[in-house]
Design a protein around this motif. Structure first.
Motif, mmCIF file in Angstrom:
data_model
loop_
_atom_site.group_PDB
_atom_site.id
_atom_site.type_symbol
_atom_site.label_atom_id
_atom_site.label_comp_id
_atom_site.label_asym_id
_atom_site.label_seq_id
_atom_site.Cartn_x
_atom_site.Cartn_y
_atom_site.Cartn_z
ATOM 1 N N GLU A 281 -24.197 33.932 -55.979
ATOM 2 C CA GLU A 281 -24.334 34.983 -54.975
ATOM 3 C C GLU A 281 -23.216 36.014 -55.093
ATOM 4 O O GLU A 281 -22.038 35.681 -54.950
ATOM 5 N N THR A 282 -23.579 37.271 -55.360
ATOM 6 C CA THR A 282 -22.590 38.353 -55.383
ATOM 7 C C THR A 282 -22.900 39.435 -54.359
ATOM 8 O O THR A 282 -22.034 40.237 -54.018
ATOM 9 N N GLY A 283 -24.143 39.493 -53.911
ATOM 10 C CA GLY A 283 -24.544 40.542 -52.979
ATOM 11 C C GLY A 283 -24.815 41.875 -53.660
ATOM 12 O O GLY A 283 -25.092 42.869 -52.982
ATOM 13 N N LEU A 284 -24.750 41.901 -54.988
ATOM 14 C CA LEU A 284 -24.965 43.131 -55.749
ATOM 15 C C LEU A 284 -26.030 42.897 -56.812
ATOM 16 O O LEU A 284 -25.967 41.923 -57.552
ATOM 17 N N LYS A 285 -26.987 43.811 -56.903
ATOM 18 C CA LYS A 285 -28.098 43.637 -57.845
ATOM 19 C C LYS A 285 -27.649 43.737 -59.297
ATOM 20 O O LYS A 285 -28.285 43.149 -60.183
ATOM 21 N N ASN A 286 -26.585 44.485 -59.557
ATOM 22 C CA ASN A 286 -26.158 44.702 -60.943
ATOM 23 C C ASN A 286 -25.065 43.735 -61.386
ATOM 24 O O ASN A 286 -24.614 43.799 -62.532
ATOM 25 N N ILE A 287 -24.643 42.841 -60.512
ATOM 26 C CA ILE A 287 -23.606 41.858 -60.852
ATOM 27 C C ILE A 287 -24.223 40.469 -60.713
ATOM 28 O O ILE A 287 -24.472 39.993 -59.598
ATOM 29 N N ILE A 288 -24.475 39.829 -61.849
ATOM 30 C CA ILE A 288 -25.286 38.617 -61.860
ATOM 31 C C ILE A 288 -24.441 37.416 -62.254
ATOM 32 O O ILE A 288 -24.011 37.281 -63.398
ATOM 33 N N ALA A 289 -24.201 36.543 -61.287
ATOM 34 C CA ALA A 289 -23.361 35.354 -61.478
ATOM 35 C C ALA A 289 -24.231 34.172 -61.894
ATOM 36 O O ALA A 289 -25.227 33.867 -61.235
ATOM 37 N N LEU A 290 -23.826 33.492 -62.970
ATOM 38 C CA LEU A 290 -24.673 32.439 -63.530
ATOM 39 C C LEU A 290 -24.032 31.050 -63.528
ATOM 40 O O LEU A 290 -24.687 30.085 -63.909
ATOM 41 N N ASP A 291 -22.784 30.935 -63.119
ATOM 42 C CA ASP A 291 -22.164 29.611 -63.026
ATOM 43 C C ASP A 291 -22.490 29.009 -61.671
ATOM 44 O O ASP A 291 -22.024 29.510 -60.635
ATOM 45 N N THR A 292 -23.266 27.941 -61.677
ATOM 46 C CA THR A 292 -23.622 27.280 -60.419
ATOM 47 C C THR A 292 -23.182 25.817 -60.421
ATOM 48 O O THR A 292 -23.792 24.970 -59.780
ATOM 49 N N GLY A 293 -22.106 25.539 -61.139
ATOM 50 C CA GLY A 293 -21.407 24.264 -61.011
ATOM 51 C C GLY A 293 -22.167 23.027 -61.414
ATOM 52 O O GLY A 293 -22.059 21.991 -60.750
ATOM 53 N N CYS A 294 -22.906 23.082 -62.507
ATOM 54 C CA CYS A 294 -23.612 21.886 -62.967
ATOM 55 C C CYS A 294 -22.635 20.737 -63.202
ATOM 56 O O CYS A 294 -22.911 19.589 -62.840
ATOM 57 N N VAL A 295 -21.508 21.048 -63.780
ATOM 58 C CA VAL A 295 -20.522 20.015 -64.106
ATOM 59 C C VAL A 295 -19.918 19.378 -62.855
ATOM 60 O O VAL A 295 -19.350 18.286 -62.911
ATOM 61 N N TRP A 296 -20.071 20.036 -61.710
ATOM 62 C CA TRP A 296 -19.569 19.500 -60.437
ATOM 63 C C TRP A 296 -20.674 18.848 -59.614
ATOM 64 O O TRP A 296 -20.493 18.555 -58.442
ATOM 65 N N GLY A 297 -21.849 18.676 -60.215
ATOM 66 C CA GLY A 297 -22.936 18.000 -59.509
ATOM 67 C C GLY A 297 -23.944 18.929 -58.875
ATOM 68 O O GLY A 297 -24.842 18.468 -58.157
#
Length: 270
Positions: free
Chosen positions: A234-250
């Motif tokens: 979640e960034t709140g911006l359409k042009n800033i795309i965050a892809l780390d969602t913590g798979c390694v943390w469960g």
């Protein structure tokens, strides 16, 4: 052909394979790009790298801080921690070629549309796009050179944390690596802050997410990045795309199909 970008894999080999199966990924016609941090802390970094290498030219990546740290461990600059879970990888008979394979990846990648970019942590608000490209190339050239070890030794440290304080090649190298692979929060002037790793809601009031301090030029660019698991995409911006969602943390591994913007996820097996 479809282009997919996956967030921080960090040795989560089984989850990566399952996610690609969901996408019906075909290495003969599709492309998989990684936002960096291919290795470390997950259950099988060696299997992850071996699989990604098997994709050949269908795989590309930017370097993350854990990938660079692996190089430093290999050269004896740093020691691996138990939590890194890198023993099998470091003991591999192919470790030399693996390090060379990693070193050929860049710090930032332009997407085919010419208007979008990928890097592990983002882009410094103190840079123009041209400066970002030039500084990435400056570091990449040294990581691919014969004296790579010398530059990796110079990589560690939090200073200078402002581009405007950079005065030497070593400082340029360190600031660039930090901006592309470690940055989360910045101070109002765009200088880097290294201590806070929380979500923006829980951060001190004197720091801001780097993507809220973008220049007018940067606001017209779409930027894909990983590194910041606390954002959970979640960034709140359409042009800033965050892809780390913590798979390694469960949590889960996230991948985006670039042309459609469709997100695919795979829950962690932890």
């Amino acid at each position: 052909m479809a282009l997919y970008i996956v967030g921080d894999i960090q040795g989560c080999h089984k989850e990566l394979k399952a996610l690609l199966e969901k996408a019906k990924f075909d290495k003969n016609k599709d492309q998989l790009w990684s936002a960096g941090d291919i290795v470390a802390r997950g259950s099988d970094s060696l299997a992850t790298i071996e699989f990604l290498q098997s994709l050949g030219d269908s795989f590309n990546s930017v370097l993350g801080n854990h990938d660079l740290h692996l190089m430093s461990i290999y050269y004896g600059i740093k020691k691996a921690k138990k939590s890194d879970k890198l023993d099998n990888l470091l003991a591999s008979k192919n470790i030399n070629s693996i390090i060379e394979w990693l070193a050929q990846f860049p710090l930032m990648l332009p997407l085919p549309d010419g208007k979008s970019y990928l890097s592990h942590a983002g882009i410094s608000p103190q840079w123009t796009l041209t400066q970002a490209i030039e500084n990435a190339q400056f570091v990449e050239k040294r990581l691919r050179a014969k004296d790579r070890e010398k530059w990796l030794t110079r990589m560690y440290g939090n200073t200078p944390n402002s581009w405007h304080q950079v005065a030497t090649k070593t400082e340029r190298f360190r600031f660039t690596v930090n901006a592309f692979t470690r940055m989360r929060f910045c101070y109002q002037d765009g200088s880097l802050e290294f201590d806070c790793k929380s979500s923006p809601e829980d951060a001190p009031k004197d720091v801001k997410p780097w993507f809220t301090l973008l220049t007018e030029e940067q606001k017209n660019i779409t930027w894909y990045f990983g590194h910041w698991a606390a954002l959970m995409g979640e960034t709140g911006l359409k042009n800033i795309i965050a892809l780390d969602t913590g798979c390694v943390w469960g949590n889960h591994l996230t991948m985006i199909k670039v042309k459609s913007g469709k997100l695919l996820t795979q829950n962690s097996y932890l």
